[in-house]
Design a protein around this motif. Sequence first.
Motif, PDB file in Angstrom:
ATOM      1  N   PHE A  80      -8.924   2.131  58.896  1.00  0.00           N
ATOM      2  CA  PHE A  80      -9.563   2.614  57.676  1.00  0.00           C
ATOM      3  C   PHE A  80     -11.015   3.023  57.899  1.00  0.00           C
ATOM      4  O   PHE A  80     -11.628   3.618  57.009  1.00  0.00           O
ATOM      5  N   LEU A  81     -11.562   2.703  59.066  1.00  0.00           N
ATOM      6  CA  LEU A  81     -12.896   3.197  59.406  1.00  0.00           C
ATOM      7  C   LEU A  81     -12.850   4.631  59.905  1.00  0.00           C
ATOM      8  O   LEU A  81     -13.900   5.278  60.014  1.00  0.00           O
ATOM      9  N   ALA A  82     -11.665   5.126  60.232  1.00  0.00           N
ATOM     10  CA  ALA A  82     -11.542   6.450  60.838  1.00  0.00           C
ATOM     11  C   ALA A  82     -11.015   7.503  59.881  1.00  0.00           C
ATOM     12  O   ALA A  82     -11.266   8.693  60.079  1.00  0.00           O
ATOM     13  N   VAL A  83     -10.285   7.107  58.856  1.00  0.00           N
ATOM     14  CA  VAL A  83      -9.663   8.069  57.951  1.00  0.00           C
ATOM     15  C   VAL A  83     -10.556   8.272  56.730  1.00  0.00           C
ATOM     16  O   VAL A  83     -11.651   7.720  56.640  1.00  0.00           O
ATOM     17  N   GLY A  84     -10.093   9.067  55.783  1.00  0.00           N
ATOM     18  CA  GLY A  84     -10.896   9.411  54.618  1.00  0.00           C
ATOM     19  C   GLY A  84     -10.939   8.317  53.589  1.00  0.00           C
ATOM     20  O   GLY A  84     -10.462   8.504  52.458  1.00  0.00           O
ATOM     21  N   TYR A  85     -11.516   7.196  53.931  1.00  0.00           N
ATOM     22  CA  TYR A  85     -11.701   6.057  53.034  1.00  0.00           C
ATOM     23  C   TYR A  85     -13.194   5.722  52.967  1.00  0.00           C
ATOM     24  O   TYR A  85     -14.003   6.268  53.722  1.00  0.00           O
ATOM     25  N   THR A  86     -13.551   4.783  52.118  1.00  0.00           N
ATOM     26  CA  THR A  86     -14.963   4.524  51.825  1.00  0.00           C
ATOM     27  C   THR A  86     -15.623   3.519  52.759  1.00  0.00           C
ATOM     28  O   THR A  86     -16.850   3.375  52.729  1.00  0.00           O
ATOM     29  N   GLU A  87     -14.853   2.818  53.587  1.00  0.00           N
ATOM     30  CA  GLU A  87     -15.429   1.715  54.348  1.00  0.00           C
ATOM     31  C   GLU A  87     -16.564   2.153  55.272  1.00  0.00           C
ATOM     32  O   GLU A  87     -17.626   1.521  55.322  1.00  0.00           O
ATOM     33  N   SER A  88     -16.377   3.218  56.027  1.00  0.00           N
ATOM     34  CA  SER A  88     -17.424   3.667  56.952  1.00  0.00           C
ATOM     35  C   SER A  88     -18.679   4.088  56.203  1.00  0.00           C
ATOM     36  O   SER A  88     -19.803   3.734  56.596  1.00  0.00           O
ATOM     37  N   LEU A  89     -18.523   4.853  55.138  1.00  0.00           N
ATOM     38  CA  LEU A  89     -19.691   5.324  54.396  1.00  0.00           C
ATOM     39  C   LEU A  89     -20.426   4.153  53.755  1.00  0.00           C
ATOM     40  O   LEU A  89     -21.668   4.126  53.739  1.00  0.00           O
ATOM     41  N   PHE A  90     -19.691   3.196  53.236  1.00  0.00           N
ATOM     42  CA  PHE A  90     -20.352   2.023  52.650  1.00  0.00           C
ATOM     43  C   PHE A  90     -21.175   1.288  53.701  1.00  0.00           C
ATOM     44  O   PHE A  90     -22.339   0.946  53.474  1.00  0.00           O
ATOM     45  N   LEU A  91     -20.575   1.020  54.858  1.00  0.00           N
ATOM     46  CA  LEU A  91     -21.295   0.302  55.908  1.00  0.00           C
ATOM     47  C   LEU A  91     -22.491   1.096  56.424  1.00  0.00           C
ATOM     48  O   LEU A  91     -23.496   0.514  56.840  1.00  0.00           O
TER      49      LEU A  91
END
Length: 411
Positions: free
Chosen positions: A183-194
């Motif tokens: 989920f850090l690689a696909v179009g989800y919010t986790e990476s942007l949040f971190l």
Amino acid sequence: MTVTEDALRAPRVHDIPDTPPPPPPRRPRPRLPRALRLDAADRGVLALYLLTRVTLLLTAYCTAWLFPRDPEAHRPDSFAEVVGRWDWDHYLHIARDGYFPDHPAARPEPWDNREAFFPGFPLALRAAHLLVGDWTAAGLLVSLLAGAVAVLALGRVARHHLPETADSRRAVLLLLVSPCAVFLAVGYTESLFLAFALPAWLAARRDAWRLAALLTAGATTVRVTGLFLLAALVVHFALTARRRGLARRLPWLALPALPPLLYVWYLHGRTGDWMAWKHAQERGWYREFHAPWESWSTTWDAAFGHGYSTPYALLWQAELVAMVVGIVAVALLARARRWPEAVYVALSLWALGTSYWYMSVPRATLLWWPLWIGLAAWTLRAPWRTAVWLFLSAPLSVVLAVTYFSGRWAG
């Protein structure tokens, strides 16, 4: 010959010095700000990050060929179909059509509760789409760049807790091979949040509270978890501001509450409901309040009561395990008197653990940076612990990635 005439006399050849005059001193090159300079540890972190991105890309490719939608297909599913699953559709629809599109065809499904998603990621997706014409590619680009910022910041946060600079890479490695790392690689919010939350935490540790508040405001635009980060920053401020004479910076901590308030005000203007966000969460994901023991019991029945198909039951088993891991993490953080981090993880557990049942708790572990730093410290005490953890976590990471890329529910 007068003195003036002698001074104006042209110099003779033997009066010219043998060596030319030195060149004028060069102006020093402008140096990058400290936060943008990459040292050897940072470059090692980025190398780990890029290698794991290649691994996930290879996993997506193989999944497209092994598990197409049509078992009798002779061609794999398109790349956009493989990486764009589940919540990605909501973010895409918001970025492309808005929350309340004028045309009914843009929102045909009655279960499309897109108000449940904060606008931060759709706004970033829309901005990236101006540079990349394909929506899926734009979403992957946002996560790729944001993930790079996030792992760099995680490595730097880890340096405050681990004995050696090189050991900070271990915390990043544990995150990148964690079960839900896809989920850090696909179009989800986790990476942007971190990418907002971890630099905000670093800024707070340096007493740069204005910057911390601005970055936290970015985090609260992306996820409601940003409010839990804000609570942790308030605790950290209360513990440090008095002895450092920073009480005048307290008003800055009101800034991160502004994006959620503006979003609630916007939804009220369109729906007449001040609780539109919460009601969308309840309609779509059964996130109405229940006592913690009721939520545990309902999730346990879903996991082991044989009332659901085995793929869903297995994921609910993972929800239970993740909840236990979170509770242990909070207890250990409290024991170490790391109260801000304990508050951050505890509020996340409370929000996820008081719904009808647990949902997305394993994915939330990606946001618990104290967990990955603590695991890194634990594995440093004995080398065999690292091997054991990787042998357990890496296969689960691949399994969950295949689950997601094949279109099955992955939390």
